[in-house]
Design a protein around this motif. Sequence first.
Motif, short mmCIF file in Angstrom:
data_model
loop_
_atom_site.label_atom_id
_atom_site.label_comp_id
_atom_site.label_asym_id
_atom_site.label_seq_id
_atom_site.Cartn_x
_atom_site.Cartn_y
_atom_site.Cartn_z
N LEU A 7 0.99 -1.33 -0.02
CA LEU A 7 -0.07 -0.01 -0.01
C LEU A 7 1.07 1.19 0.05
O LEU A 7 1.66 1.26 0.90
N LEU A 8 0.86 2.08 -1.01
CA LEU A 8 1.64 3.24 -1.15
C LEU A 8 0.60 4.35 -0.90
O LEU A 8 -0.46 4.62 -1.52
N PHE A 9 0.58 5.35 0.34
CA PHE A 9 -0.25 6.27 0.55
C PHE A 9 0.33 7.56 1.12
O PHE A 9 1.83 7.35 1.51
N ILE A 17 11.13 6.02 -3.20
CA ILE A 17 9.56 6.21 -3.10
C ILE A 17 9.51 6.72 -4.85
O ILE A 17 8.70 6.14 -5.24
N ILE A 18 10.38 7.53 -5.30
CA ILE A 18 10.20 7.92 -6.89
C ILE A 18 10.49 6.62 -7.65
O ILE A 18 9.79 6.52 -8.68
N LYS A 19 11.43 6.05 -7.35
CA LYS A 19 11.85 4.79 -8.15
C LYS A 19 10.73 3.95 -8.03
O LYS A 19 10.30 3.32 -9.36
N LEU A 20 10.10 3.53 -7.08
CA LEU A 20 8.98 2.30 -6.64
C LEU A 20 7.99 2.99 -7.58
O LEU A 20 7.24 2.35 -8.26
N GLN A 30 7.85 5.13 -10.12
CA GLN A 30 8.01 5.05 -11.61
C GLN A 30 8.08 3.44 -12.24
O GLN A 30 7.53 3.20 -13.11
N HIS A 31 8.69 2.82 -11.42
CA HIS A 31 8.82 1.17 -11.79
C HIS A 31 7.33 0.74 -11.87
O HIS A 31 7.07 -0.06 -12.65
N LEU A 32 6.52 0.92 -10.93
CA LEU A 32 5.13 0.40 -10.64
C LEU A 32 4.08 0.97 -11.59
O LEU A 32 2.92 0.67 -11.64
N ASN A 33 4.65 2.18 -12.36
CA ASN A 33 3.55 3.09 -12.89
C ASN A 33 2.51 3.65 -12.23
O ASN A 33 1.40 3.35 -12.66
N ILE A 34 2.75 4.05 -11.01
CA ILE A 34 1.79 4.60 -10.25
C ILE A 34 1.39 6.13 -10.56
O ILE A 34 2.38 6.79 -10.59
N TYR A 35 0.19 6.36 -10.52
CA TYR A 35 -0.30 7.86 -11.20
C TYR A 35 -1.09 8.43 -10.07
O TYR A 35 -1.23 9.83 -10.37
N GLU A 36 -1.57 7.76 -9.27
CA GLU A 36 -2.29 8.06 -8.11
C GLU A 36 -2.19 7.32 -6.55
O GLU A 36 -2.05 6.30 -7.07
N VAL A 37 -2.35 8.11 -5.65
CA VAL A 37 -2.31 7.34 -4.48
C VAL A 37 -3.36 7.68 -3.73
O VAL A 37 -4.00 8.89 -4.01
N GLN A 39 4.66 -8.47 -8.67
CA GLN A 39 3.18 -8.21 -8.68
C GLN A 39 2.37 -9.16 -9.03
O GLN A 39 2.60 -9.96 -10.02
N ASP A 40 1.31 -9.46 -8.16
CA ASP A 40 0.44 -10.30 -8.34
C ASP A 40 -1.12 -9.98 -8.48
O ASP A 40 -1.94 -10.80 -8.59
N SER A 41 -1.19 -8.94 -8.83
CA SER A 41 -2.60 -8.36 -9.05
C SER A 41 -2.21 -6.66 -9.74
O SER A 41 -1.08 -6.15 -9.63
N PRO A 42 -3.53 -6.37 -10.49
CA PRO A 42 -3.23 -5.13 -11.00
C PRO A 42 -3.13 -3.95 -9.84
O PRO A 42 -3.52 -4.14 -8.66
N LEU A 43 -2.74 -2.99 -10.23
CA LEU A 43 -2.71 -1.77 -9.40
C LEU A 43 -4.18 -1.47 -9.01
O LEU A 43 -5.08 -1.03 -9.85
N GLU A 44 -4.51 -1.12 -7.85
CA GLU A 44 -6.01 -0.36 -7.28
C GLU A 44 -5.81 0.57 -6.73
O GLU A 44 -5.25 0.68 -5.46
N VAL A 45 -6.56 1.89 -7.22
CA VAL A 45 -6.48 3.03 -6.56
C VAL A 45 -7.64 2.85 -5.42
O VAL A 45 -8.95 2.47 -6.03
#
Length: 126
Positions: A43-45, A90-93, A95-102, A118-124
């Motif tokens: 969880l990135l928040f 945090i920035i590398k993580l 960018q690496h996971l292609n996170i655009y929203e927290v 990664q075992d699931s898609p990113l979920e905002v």
Amino acid sequence: MVAAFFFYYNYKFSTYKFVDFNKITLYTKSDIFEPKNETYYLLLFSSKMSNLNELIKKIPKDAPILAIDIFQQRKNYKNIIYTTAGINTIIKLIQHLNIYEVPVVVKIKRYNKKLYKQDSPLEVLK
């Protein structure tokens, strides 16, 4: 049919990212995080923007929650591995996971010692 399965598996394998804890240093309140479980919910928040107690209600309970606070506060929460990291990590993580929203959550599964896939898609989480 076998060929379709093979191409689908290769596609999924290439689209999901790896998280290498040999290259990522996360800090708990008093120590450096060392992964021990087979799976985690990553969880990135930001504790400045979100209430962690509300966020964890939206995450399944079948694996431990590894919460990374980008506001970088170090707190203790029951049943949560609360971590922070340096801004470069945090920035590398992100960018690496292609996170655009927290806040965002993703399930990761051990692939090899400290290497998780990664075992699931990113979920905002909203």
